[in-house]
Design a protein around this motif. Sequence first.
Motif, mmCIF file in Angstrom:
data_model
loop_
_atom_site.group_PDB
_atom_site.id
_atom_site.type_symbol
_atom_site.label_atom_id
_atom_site.label_comp_id
_atom_site.label_asym_id
_atom_site.label_seq_id
_atom_site.Cartn_x
_atom_site.Cartn_y
_atom_site.Cartn_z
ATOM 1 N N THR A 161 -47.223 38.773 58.498
ATOM 2 C CA THR A 161 -48.230 39.030 58.085
ATOM 3 C C THR A 161 -48.327 40.285 56.527
ATOM 4 O OG1 THR A 161 -50.125 37.595 59.510
ATOM 5 C CG2 THR A 161 -50.863 38.314 57.268
ATOM 6 N N GLU A 162 -47.725 41.262 57.077
ATOM 7 C CA GLU A 162 -48.453 42.516 55.949
ATOM 8 C C GLU A 162 -47.024 42.499 55.660
ATOM 9 O OE1 GLU A 162 -49.020 46.043 57.918
ATOM 10 O OE2 GLU A 162 -50.860 45.327 58.423
ATOM 11 N N GLU A 163 -45.783 42.018 55.963
ATOM 12 C CA GLU A 163 -44.625 41.711 55.760
ATOM 13 C C GLU A 163 -43.918 40.658 54.223
ATOM 14 O OE1 GLU A 163 -45.006 42.260 58.133
ATOM 15 O OE2 GLU A 163 -43.298 43.708 59.663
ATOM 16 N N THR A 164 -45.008 39.925 54.591
ATOM 17 C CA THR A 164 -44.859 38.432 53.408
ATOM 18 C C THR A 164 -46.099 38.352 52.363
ATOM 19 O OG1 THR A 164 -45.922 37.227 55.638
ATOM 20 C CG2 THR A 164 -43.330 37.313 55.035
ATOM 21 N N ASN A 165 -46.616 39.144 52.785
ATOM 22 C CA ASN A 165 -47.599 39.284 51.266
ATOM 23 C C ASN A 165 -48.008 39.678 50.075
ATOM 24 O OD1 ASN A 165 -50.440 39.003 50.625
ATOM 25 N ND2 ASN A 165 -50.956 40.768 51.288
ATOM 26 N N ASN A 166 -46.600 38.747 49.127
ATOM 27 C CA ASN A 166 -46.170 39.607 48.435
ATOM 28 C C ASN A 166 -45.925 38.112 47.715
ATOM 29 O OD1 ASN A 166 -43.415 38.688 48.059
ATOM 30 N ND2 ASN A 166 -43.530 40.263 50.137
ATOM 31 N N ALA A 167 -45.628 38.402 45.870
ATOM 32 C CA ALA A 167 -46.338 36.623 45.900
ATOM 33 C C ALA A 167 -44.428 35.982 45.572
ATOM 34 C CB ALA A 167 -46.350 36.941 43.690
ATOM 35 N N GLN A 168 -43.441 37.259 45.637
ATOM 36 C CA GLN A 168 -42.272 36.323 45.470
ATOM 37 C C GLN A 168 -42.124 35.338 46.506
ATOM 38 O OE1 GLN A 168 -39.203 39.788 45.392
ATOM 39 N NE2 GLN A 168 -37.481 37.725 45.841
ATOM 40 N N THR A 200 -46.623 33.838 58.555
ATOM 41 C CA THR A 200 -47.264 35.078 57.047
ATOM 42 C C THR A 200 -47.658 34.037 56.288
ATOM 43 O OG1 THR A 200 -46.280 32.233 56.136
ATOM 44 C CG2 THR A 200 -44.018 34.043 57.913
ATOM 45 N N SER A 201 -48.025 34.855 55.086
ATOM 46 C CA SER A 201 -48.500 35.145 54.264
ATOM 47 C C SER A 201 -48.697 33.589 53.444
ATOM 48 C CB SER A 201 -48.602 36.176 54.110
ATOM 49 O OG SER A 201 -49.178 37.491 53.930
ATOM 50 N N GLY A 202 -49.812 32.958 53.393
ATOM 51 C CA GLY A 202 -49.971 31.887 52.904
ATOM 52 C C GLY A 202 -50.893 31.755 51.267
ATOM 53 N N ASN A 203 -50.562 30.943 50.278
ATOM 54 C CA ASN A 203 -50.826 31.082 49.273
ATOM 55 C C ASN A 203 -52.460 30.748 49.014
ATOM 56 O OD1 ASN A 203 -51.414 30.719 46.235
ATOM 57 N ND2 ASN A 203 -51.055 28.942 45.904
ATOM 58 N N PRO A 252 -40.095 28.723 47.405
ATOM 59 C CA PRO A 252 -39.403 27.347 48.941
ATOM 60 C C PRO A 252 -39.469 27.758 50.269
ATOM 61 C CG PRO A 252 -38.009 27.491 47.003
ATOM 62 C CD PRO A 252 -38.842 28.975 46.199
ATOM 63 N N GLU A 253 -39.884 26.760 50.587
ATOM 64 C CA GLU A 253 -39.703 27.316 52.279
ATOM 65 C C GLU A 253 -38.264 27.713 52.635
ATOM 66 O OE1 GLU A 253 -41.755 24.708 55.559
ATOM 67 O OE2 GLU A 253 -39.561 23.560 55.696
ATOM 68 N N GLU A 254 -37.411 27.017 52.224
ATOM 69 C CA GLU A 254 -36.403 27.964 52.050
ATOM 70 C C GLU A 254 -35.518 28.864 52.357
ATOM 71 O OE1 GLU A 254 -31.250 26.656 51.169
ATOM 72 O OE2 GLU A 254 -33.028 24.776 50.872
ATOM 73 N N GLU A 255 -36.596 29.262 51.375
ATOM 74 C CA GLU A 255 -35.711 30.979 50.982
ATOM 75 C C GLU A 255 -36.932 31.604 51.156
ATOM 76 O OE1 GLU A 255 -36.787 31.445 46.466
ATOM 77 O OE2 GLU A 255 -35.385 29.750 45.730
ATOM 78 N N GLN A 256 -38.296 31.558 52.258
ATOM 79 C CA GLN A 256 -39.074 32.220 53.173
ATOM 80 C C GLN A 256 -38.271 31.731 54.631
ATOM 81 O OE1 GLN A 256 -42.842 29.181 53.203
ATOM 82 N NE2 GLN A 256 -43.632 30.676 51.267
ATOM 83 N N VAL A 257 -37.138 31.132 54.525
ATOM 84 C CA VAL A 257 -37.176 31.402 55.858
ATOM 85 C C VAL A 257 -35.774 32.592 55.509
ATOM 86 C CG1 VAL A 257 -35.693 29.996 57.694
ATOM 87 C CG2 VAL A 257 -37.097 28.937 56.371
ATOM 88 N N ASN A 258 -34.810 32.363 54.389
ATOM 89 C CA ASN A 258 -33.851 33.290 54.122
ATOM 90 C C ASN A 258 -34.133 34.472 54.132
ATOM 91 O OD1 ASN A 258 -31.693 31.158 53.992
ATOM 92 N ND2 ASN A 258 -32.042 30.901 51.794
ATOM 93 N N TYR A 259 -35.472 34.709 53.926
ATOM 94 C CA TYR A 259 -36.253 36.141 54.067
ATOM 95 C C TYR A 259 -36.551 36.714 55.110
ATOM 96 C CZ TYR A 259 -39.764 40.271 52.495
ATOM 97 O OH TYR A 259 -41.125 41.093 52.852
ATOM 98 N N ILE A 260 -37.430 36.107 56.147
ATOM 99 C CA ILE A 260 -37.460 35.745 57.266
ATOM 100 C C ILE A 260 -35.979 36.377 57.745
ATOM 101 C CG2 ILE A 260 -38.626 35.595 59.340
ATOM 102 C CD1 ILE A 260 -40.610 35.998 57.620
ATOM 103 N N LEU A 261 -34.965 35.124 58.438
ATOM 104 C CA LEU A 261 -34.009 35.672 58.543
ATOM 105 C C LEU A 261 -32.990 37.821 58.297
ATOM 106 C CD1 LEU A 261 -32.581 31.964 59.087
ATOM 107 C CD2 LEU A 261 -33.748 33.356 60.367
ATOM 108 N N SER A 262 -33.617 37.548 57.165
ATOM 109 C CA SER A 262 -32.928 39.126 56.034
ATOM 110 C C SER A 262 -33.489 40.180 56.843
ATOM 111 C CB SER A 262 -32.928 39.100 55.053
ATOM 112 O OG SER A 262 -34.123 38.949 54.241
ATOM 113 N N ARG A 263 -34.792 39.933 57.760
ATOM 114 C CA ARG A 263 -35.386 40.758 58.328
ATOM 115 C C ARG A 263 -34.773 41.821 59.057
ATOM 116 N NH1 ARG A 263 -37.725 42.482 53.798
ATOM 117 N NH2 ARG A 263 -35.860 41.222 53.272
ATOM 118 N N SER A 264 -34.537 43.184 58.957
ATOM 119 C CA SER A 264 -33.274 44.011 60.562
ATOM 120 C C SER A 264 -34.063 44.008 61.729
ATOM 121 C CB SER A 264 -33.070 45.193 59.639
ATOM 122 O OG SER A 264 -34.343 46.247 60.094
#
Length: 327
Positions: free
Chosen positions: A93-100, A63-66, A105-117
């Motif tokens: 990396t590309e899909e997560t390269n956004n400020a949001q 994933t993209s990091g700060n 938090p890590e938990e929300e990042q995991v939820n975002y990843i899991l929501s990808r189709s």
Amino acid sequence: MDNLLQEILDWEYGYEDENKLNAFLENAKSYYQKEVANAHLDDDDLIYFSWARQPLHIYLIRTSGNLDFKQILVMASQEDDLLKNEITYIDKTEETNNAQFIHSPEEEQVNYILSRSDMPKGLKSDNIIKNSIFTLSISRVTKIWISQWFDREINHTRQHFSTAPINLKFNKLGLHSQKFKLEEIVHAVDDPQFTRELEECMTVFKQEYYYPAAAGLGGVMESLLYKTLENYKRTSNKVLGSDPTLLDYLGALKKFNLIDRRQSNRIRSAFTIRNSISHYNPGFTEVSDIEAMLHGVENIYTTLYLPSLRWKESHPNQQLPEPSRQN
């Protein structure tokens, strides 16, 4: 420095090396096994440690990091039909390269990843071992990940049983002192359905679903009572009826002088616990209750089933005779 992790972190977008991934998987498993060995866990303790007995699927998600910091979100998944440990690398990396995403938090990042189709079917919330979720980076290497994962499991179990491990002579007894002979029981009964019933009970117990664990263990105890009478060839409708209950089993055992009042009361107490457990009140009390039921299983196995098995072996194809009237 974790050189292997550093190599993986340095991969360009779209690149991966299967040999490096398998080496990473072997290292991670080795680190986990060392943690288990250092904890001096008994066999009964291992049900609370996710990678001690079962194969897992490890996911490395780039994933993209700060501040363009190189990082990998790692997590373990418990999936059906896994015959061995597996590892999958996914570059997001590309899909997560956004400020949001980066500032979530890590938990929300995991939820975002899991929501990808386009994510693997096995990578879903119900399968993920929450204690295994971690962000790998130059400063947070593989050993640290495994150490934190195992530490979370130990801390959870410590709270789970309410008593700190050190008070239970940790180095000798592990996290708790209960011994239930489960592997011995499964081996002696040697029945796939019985094995499955017991495994399912222990699975839901491990996941802190005490009500189904208690209900299932009641069925396990009844199965052992039935198999005890089966070894004596005394399971006919005349003896048990068409739909036997606990009272029918105890009555049959008493009729053939196979059980005394003390044993009967002990078995009754285990079934009483089953009936009293409520899934609306999770906590230490329910853990103790389930352990009491497991002792009930062990008691039936030791005092009733094993003697019946020995009788069957020494009296092949024979039926236990009815006791004389004077007895």
